[in-house]
Design an enzyme around this catalytic site. Structure first.
Site, PDB file in Angstrom:
ATOM      1  N   LYS A  84       0.826  -1.214   0.000  1.00  0.00           N
ATOM      2  CA  LYS A  84       0.000   0.000   0.000  1.00  0.00           C
ATOM      3  C   LYS A  84       0.862   1.266   0.000  1.00  0.00           C
ATOM      4  O   LYS A  84       0.565   2.221  -0.717  1.00  0.00           O
ATOM      5  CB  LYS A  84      -0.929   0.013   1.221  1.00  0.00           C
ATOM      6  CG  LYS A  84      -1.933  -1.110   1.267  1.00  0.00           C
ATOM      7  CD  LYS A  84      -2.971  -0.894   2.349  1.00  0.00           C
ATOM      8  CE  LYS A  84      -2.355  -0.813   3.738  1.00  0.00           C
ATOM      9  NZ  LYS A  84      -1.711  -2.075   4.145  1.00  0.00           N
ATOM     10  N   ARG A 128      11.763  -6.443   6.036  1.00  0.00           N
ATOM     11  CA  ARG A 128      11.551  -5.007   5.936  1.00  0.00           C
ATOM     12  C   ARG A 128      12.480  -4.237   6.870  1.00  0.00           C
ATOM     13  O   ARG A 128      12.711  -4.625   8.016  1.00  0.00           O
ATOM     14  CB  ARG A 128      10.088  -4.692   6.263  1.00  0.00           C
ATOM     15  CG  ARG A 128       9.671  -3.287   5.967  1.00  0.00           C
ATOM     16  CD  ARG A 128       8.161  -3.173   5.818  1.00  0.00           C
ATOM     17  NE  ARG A 128       7.432  -3.759   6.946  1.00  0.00           N
ATOM     18  CZ  ARG A 128       6.109  -3.910   6.955  1.00  0.00           C
ATOM     19  NH1 ARG A 128       5.397  -3.535   5.902  1.00  0.00           N
ATOM     20  NH2 ARG A 128       5.516  -4.436   8.013  1.00  0.00           N
ATOM     21  N   ARG A 163      11.633  -3.102  12.721  1.00  0.00           N
ATOM     22  CA  ARG A 163      10.655  -2.899  13.779  1.00  0.00           C
ATOM     23  C   ARG A 163      10.473  -4.194  14.564  1.00  0.00           C
ATOM     24  O   ARG A 163      10.553  -5.295  14.018  1.00  0.00           O
ATOM     25  CB  ARG A 163       9.319  -2.445  13.200  1.00  0.00           C
ATOM     26  CG  ARG A 163       9.320  -1.025  12.637  1.00  0.00           C
ATOM     27  CD  ARG A 163       7.889  -0.594  12.343  1.00  0.00           C
ATOM     28  NE  ARG A 163       7.794   0.785  11.915  1.00  0.00           N
ATOM     29  CZ  ARG A 163       7.635   1.171  10.655  1.00  0.00           C
ATOM     30  NH1 ARG A 163       7.560   0.254   9.691  1.00  0.00           N
ATOM     31  NH2 ARG A 163       7.549   2.439  10.334  1.00  0.00           N
ATOM     32  N   ARG A 213      -1.373 -10.598  12.439  1.00  0.00           N
ATOM     33  CA  ARG A 213      -1.918  -9.400  11.801  1.00  0.00           C
ATOM     34  C   ARG A 213      -2.671  -9.743  10.525  1.00  0.00           C
ATOM     35  O   ARG A 213      -3.702  -9.136  10.199  1.00  0.00           O
ATOM     36  CB  ARG A 213      -0.783  -8.408  11.503  1.00  0.00           C
ATOM     37  CG  ARG A 213      -0.131  -7.815  12.744  1.00  0.00           C
ATOM     38  CD  ARG A 213       1.122  -7.049  12.397  1.00  0.00           C
ATOM     39  NE  ARG A 213       0.834  -5.857  11.600  1.00  0.00           N
ATOM     40  CZ  ARG A 213       1.776  -5.156  10.965  1.00  0.00           C
ATOM     41  NH1 ARG A 213       3.051  -5.531  11.037  1.00  0.00           N
ATOM     42  NH2 ARG A 213       1.439  -4.086  10.284  1.00  0.00           N
TER      43      ARG A 213
END
Length: 292
Positions: free
Chosen positions: A101, A212, A240, A251
């Site tokens: 996104k 990531r 993260r 998630r």
């Protein structure tokens, strides 16, 4: 306009014979040209303005003061408000975490000039700037409570339709996620023209997530395999704490549990796009949906 001047010409000619036939024909032609031009300009001004009927779920009609929301056109008819944001596109983008996104939002903003509104960023900005809505949200946050959906939607409304948002439209990212949020967005006049839904297989999502990297100085996101950070910023990039496989799978399941609410709420606007491809191929399909 055309009939008025035609009538004037007719009456004056009948009473005093002041106009020659050639002059009258020329005047009528000018009137026709003015009418056609006016209609063309009016249609172009309405090209991206779809007035959508909004019936509130709580019995209260949404309010759009011209000073606070200069980009909204409103017509009130009985117990229904017809509202639309003129002059720009109204887009929602949705997809599971790591579905791409963020990448597509940047490309959409670059091409169409819409305002990118991320739920988290908007909330933090209002708290930082100590706006009235931000102070209400901060009270919940300081108490350790979740900010209510209704307050979040009011912040989204302010960001999308408020003064200074421009006329190019908006792009909502990260909302709605649940059926009540879909209803609340509608109640606040945030009705999209197109809802882009990025579909990516679970295993690809997990792979994207665990690789990531995040640059804390610029906010840019990279990936160890698919999009490595430049050498000059690589050392400061971090991962993260929630970018791990177990958290990611949880998630994804949370997203799936609410996915049907989005599909049902926007069945006439939703466009599903295969997000497991090169970003430029994905963007090409998004543009086709937005330009349809």
């Amino acid at each position: 306009f055309f009939f008025f001047f035609s009538r004037v010409v007719y009456e004056m000619e009948r009473s005093q014979k002041l106009f020659s036939r050639r002059f009258k024909a020329a005047l009528v032609a000018v009137c026709v040209a003015v009418c056609v031009t006016a209609l063309s300009v009016w249609n172009r001004s309405r090209e991206n303005t779809l007035l959508i009927p909004i019936q509130s779920s709580n019995g209260k009609l949404p309010t759009f003061s011209s000073r606070a929301y200069p980009n909204v056109r409103v017509i009130r008819c009985g117990h229904i408000v017809y509202a639309g944001a003129g002059g720009g596109k109204r887009i929602i983008i949705s997809g599971a975490p790591a579905s791409g996104k963020g990448t597509q939002c940047s490309l959409i903003v670059e091409k169409y000039g819409v305002k990118h509104i991320s739920t988290g960023d908007a909330l933090r900005a209002h708290v930082k700037n100590k706006t009235e809505l931000g102070m209400q949200a901060k009270a919940f946050m300081d108490a350790g409570d979740l900010v209510p959906d209704d307050l979040i939607m009011k912040i989204m409304k302010e960001e999308a339709l408020g003064e200074g948002t421009g006329a190019n439209g908006w792009l909502l990212d990260g909302v709605p996620r649940t059926a009540p949020q879909v209803v609340s967005l509608n109640d606040n006049g945030l009705v999209p023209q197109v809802v882009i839904f990025l579909e990516v297989p679970d295993e690809v999502l997990v792979e994207r997530c665990v690789g990531r990297l995040f640059d804390p100085e610029t906010g840019n996101t990279y990936h160890r395999k698919y999009f490595p950070p430049p050498p000059e910023v690589a050392e400061r990039c971090v991962q993260r704490s929630d970018d791990n496989e177990d958290t990611m799978r949880n998630r994804i399941e949370q997203f799936k549990s609410n996915r049907q609410s989005l599909i049902d709420g926007y069945k006439d606007q939703i466009v599903t796009i295969d997000g497991n491809r090169d970003k430029n191929e994905v963007f090409k399909d998004i543009c086709a949906a937005l330009d349809a």
